[in-house]
Design a protein around this motif. Structure first.
Motif, PDB file in Angstrom:
ATOM      1  N   ASP A   1      63.098  73.372  48.255  1.00  0.00           N
ATOM      2  CA  ASP A   1      63.827  74.637  48.165  1.00  0.00           C
ATOM      3  C   ASP A   1      64.911  74.605  47.090  1.00  0.00           C
ATOM      4  N   SER A   2      64.975  73.546  46.306  1.00  0.00           N
ATOM      5  CA  SER A   2      66.008  73.478  45.273  1.00  0.00           C
ATOM      6  C   SER A   2      65.748  74.523  44.193  1.00  0.00           C
ATOM      7  N   ALA A   3      66.793  74.840  43.445  1.00  0.00           N
ATOM      8  CA  ALA A   3      66.640  75.797  42.354  1.00  0.00           C
ATOM      9  C   ALA A   3      65.633  75.299  41.330  1.00  0.00           C
ATOM     10  N   LEU A   4      65.638  73.987  41.051  1.00  0.00           N
ATOM     11  CA  LEU A   4      64.685  73.443  40.087  1.00  0.00           C
ATOM     12  C   LEU A   4      63.256  73.539  40.599  1.00  0.00           C
ATOM     13  N   ALA A   5      63.042  73.258  41.876  1.00  0.00           N
ATOM     14  CA  ALA A   5      61.704  73.369  42.447  1.00  0.00           C
ATOM     15  C   ALA A   5      61.190  74.805  42.338  1.00  0.00           C
ATOM     16  N   ARG A   6      62.065  75.765  42.517  1.00  0.00           N
ATOM     17  CA  ARG A   6      61.653  77.166  42.397  1.00  0.00           C
ATOM     18  C   ARG A   6      61.335  77.530  40.951  1.00  0.00           C
ATOM     19  N   LEU A   7      62.099  76.972  40.006  1.00  0.00           N
ATOM     20  CA  LEU A   7      61.795  77.203  38.599  1.00  0.00           C
ATOM     21  C   LEU A   7      60.408  76.664  38.260  1.00  0.00           C
ATOM     22  N   ASN A   8      60.102  75.462  38.717  1.00  0.00           N
ATOM     23  CA  ASN A   8      58.789  74.882  38.434  1.00  0.00           C
ATOM     24  C   ASN A   8      57.664  75.681  39.081  1.00  0.00           C
ATOM     25  N   ARG A   9      57.929  76.202  40.254  1.00  0.00           N
ATOM     26  CA  ARG A   9      56.901  76.962  40.973  1.00  0.00           C
ATOM     27  C   ARG A   9      56.635  78.311  40.308  1.00  0.00           C
ATOM     28  N   ASP A  10      57.697  79.007  39.913  1.00  0.00           N
ATOM     29  CA  ASP A  10      57.556  80.378  39.430  1.00  0.00           C
ATOM     30  C   ASP A  10      57.564  80.495  37.906  1.00  0.00           C
ATOM     31  N   GLY A  11      58.007  79.462  37.221  1.00  0.00           N
ATOM     32  CA  GLY A  11      58.085  79.509  35.769  1.00  0.00           C
ATOM     33  C   GLY A  11      59.283  80.264  35.244  1.00  0.00           C
ATOM     34  N   ARG A  12      60.087  80.803  36.129  1.00  0.00           N
ATOM     35  CA  ARG A  12      61.272  81.573  35.737  1.00  0.00           C
ATOM     36  C   ARG A  12      62.258  81.582  36.896  1.00  0.00           C
ATOM     37  N   LEU A  13      63.535  81.600  36.565  1.00  0.00           N
ATOM     38  CA  LEU A  13      64.579  81.635  37.588  1.00  0.00           C
ATOM     39  C   LEU A  13      65.685  82.561  37.112  1.00  0.00           C
TER      40      LEU A  13
ATOM     41  N   ARG B   1      63.591  80.128  31.776  1.00  0.00           N
ATOM     42  CA  ARG B   1      62.155  80.275  31.934  1.00  0.00           C
ATOM     43  C   ARG B   1      61.425  79.157  31.205  1.00  0.00           C
ATOM     44  N   LEU B   2      60.206  78.908  31.643  1.00  0.00           N
ATOM     45  CA  LEU B   2      59.331  77.939  30.994  1.00  0.00           C
ATOM     46  C   LEU B   2      58.349  78.713  30.124  1.00  0.00           C
ATOM     47  N   ALA B   3      58.195  78.278  28.885  1.00  0.00           N
ATOM     48  CA  ALA B   3      57.472  79.083  27.902  1.00  0.00           C
ATOM     49  C   ALA B   3      55.972  79.136  28.151  1.00  0.00           C
ATOM     50  N   ARG B   4      55.410  78.078  28.794  1.00  0.00           N
ATOM     51  CA  ARG B   4      53.963  78.038  28.942  1.00  0.00           C
ATOM     52  C   ARG B   4      53.568  77.694  30.368  1.00  0.00           C
ATOM     53  N   PRO B   5      52.434  78.201  30.829  1.00  0.00           N
ATOM     54  CA  PRO B   5      51.947  77.838  32.162  1.00  0.00           C
ATOM     55  C   PRO B   5      51.679  76.335  32.240  1.00  0.00           C
TER      56      PRO B   5
END
Length: 341
Positions: free
Chosen positions: A92-104, A175-179
């Motif tokens: 549930d960390s903010a980083l885990a959510r970024l990795n899951r969704d590609g954007r925070l 955000r992460l630029a690529r899937p």
């Protein structure tokens, strides 16, 4: 980009002796030193807990018992806040959510600080430190669970998803630029947690403390007036074999930092291994997707835990000559290299 920027100088760049665990007796010292501490009305206290996938411990020295518990409470809260922002041990960390969704959206300020620092270090190290190596971790962990090494084709595909330039820090988000990309802050989060814990203690007026978050920080002195010390363990695989066979023996020391003040971080090939000979482990060269083979450990001393932790990881990947040059570019930093046995 927000967060601290790395500013190299223009002309360039775990065994613990702190009062916790099996070596706790060293904190008290001989009777004469204990007498000095009592005469000064100073006492040391230690608290430990679980965070960041490891045991963390804080040792405080104070002549004001009324502030000690509050200082412990806030220091551990600071560590937990870092964990909630950037630990992959928490889904549930903010980083885990970024990795899951590609954007925070509106990321936790602590996450923004760590990401900003990590991207600055990636640039300063020529990409040797790359916070986007998480796809490599996932691939190697899965292969190791099967008793194998990654398929070369799969490894090449994972390497293609590693590129720190694909982490885009924006005013209102990240955000992460690529899937398929993924970020890990394991190369700096424990050092940052040490910074945050030490800052919390300082807000309570605690000037003498030893912090162990997996990386180390120290300020002031023991209750008896002696400086803190930090022992660096030997990196002899034979000792690990002996421990695996339950032969209880203390780990020998390669060096002792005495006195120890400031922050120290070690990146080593024995923290998480994917092969018994430590050829494959959790530190990756972002270019090849494999572990560097020249070094067993790198320890960096620095004015902050964040800097020490990140530099030790980068220097491990770069190797001794280039890594020493990187560390030398930052004021008040030093480095120790341990070659592969």
């Amino acid at each position: 980009m927000s967060g601290p920027r790395l500013r190299p100088r223009a002309e360039r760049r775990r065994v613990l002796f702190g009062g916790f665990g099996a070596l706790a007796a060293l904190a008290a010292g001989p009777a004469a030193f204990r007498g000095l501490a009592r005469a000064r009305g100073r006492r040391s206290a230690t608290r430990a807990g679980l965070a960041l996938g490891t045991t963390v411990a804080l040792t405080l020295v104070s002549d004001r018992p009324e502030v000690v518990e509050a200082a412990f409470r806030d220091a551990f809260a600071a560590i937990r806040a870092v964990e909630a922002a950037g630990s992959l041990f928490r889904p549930d960390s903010a980083l885990a959510r970024l990795n899951r969704d590609g954007r925070l959206e509106a990321p936790d300020p602590l996450l923004r600080t760590m990401l900003g620092f990590g991207l600055s270090l990636a640039q300063a190290s020529g990409g040797a430190f790359d916070p986007t190596v998480q796809p490599l971790w996932t691939l190697w962990a899965a292969a190791s669970a099967r008793g194998a090494r990654p398929d070369p084709r799969a490894l090449a595909q994972a390497v293609e998803r590693v590129d720190w330039r694909g982490v885009v820090l924006e005013e209102d988000g990240v955000r992460l630029a690529r899937p398929g990309m993924g970020v890990t802050l394991n190369g700096l989060i424990q050092g940052f947690a040490a910074d945050q814990a030490m800052a919390a203690l300082a807000r309570h007026g605690i000037a003498d403390a030893f912090v162990d978050t997996g990386e180390f920080g120290a300020s002031g002195r023991h209750a008896d007036g002696r400086p803190w010390r930090l022992g660096l363990p030997s990196r002899n695989p034979a000792e690990d074999v002996a421990r695996d066979h339950r032969q209880e023996r203390p780990r020998t020391l390669a060096a002792v930092i005495d006195p120890f003040a400031g922050f120290a971080a070690t990146s080593g090939d024995d923290a998480t291994v994917f092969s018994p000979d430590r050829r494959d482990h959790h530190i990756f060269d972002p270019v090849t997707g494999r572990s560097p083979t020249a070094l067993s450990a790198v320890t960096v001393m620095a004015p902050s835990g964040l800097l020490a932790d990140g530099l030790s990881t980068a220097a491990f990947v770069m190797g001794e000559e280039a890594g020493a040059g990187l560390v030398a570019g930052f004021p008040d930093c030093s480095v120790r290299f341990t070659p592969k046995v």
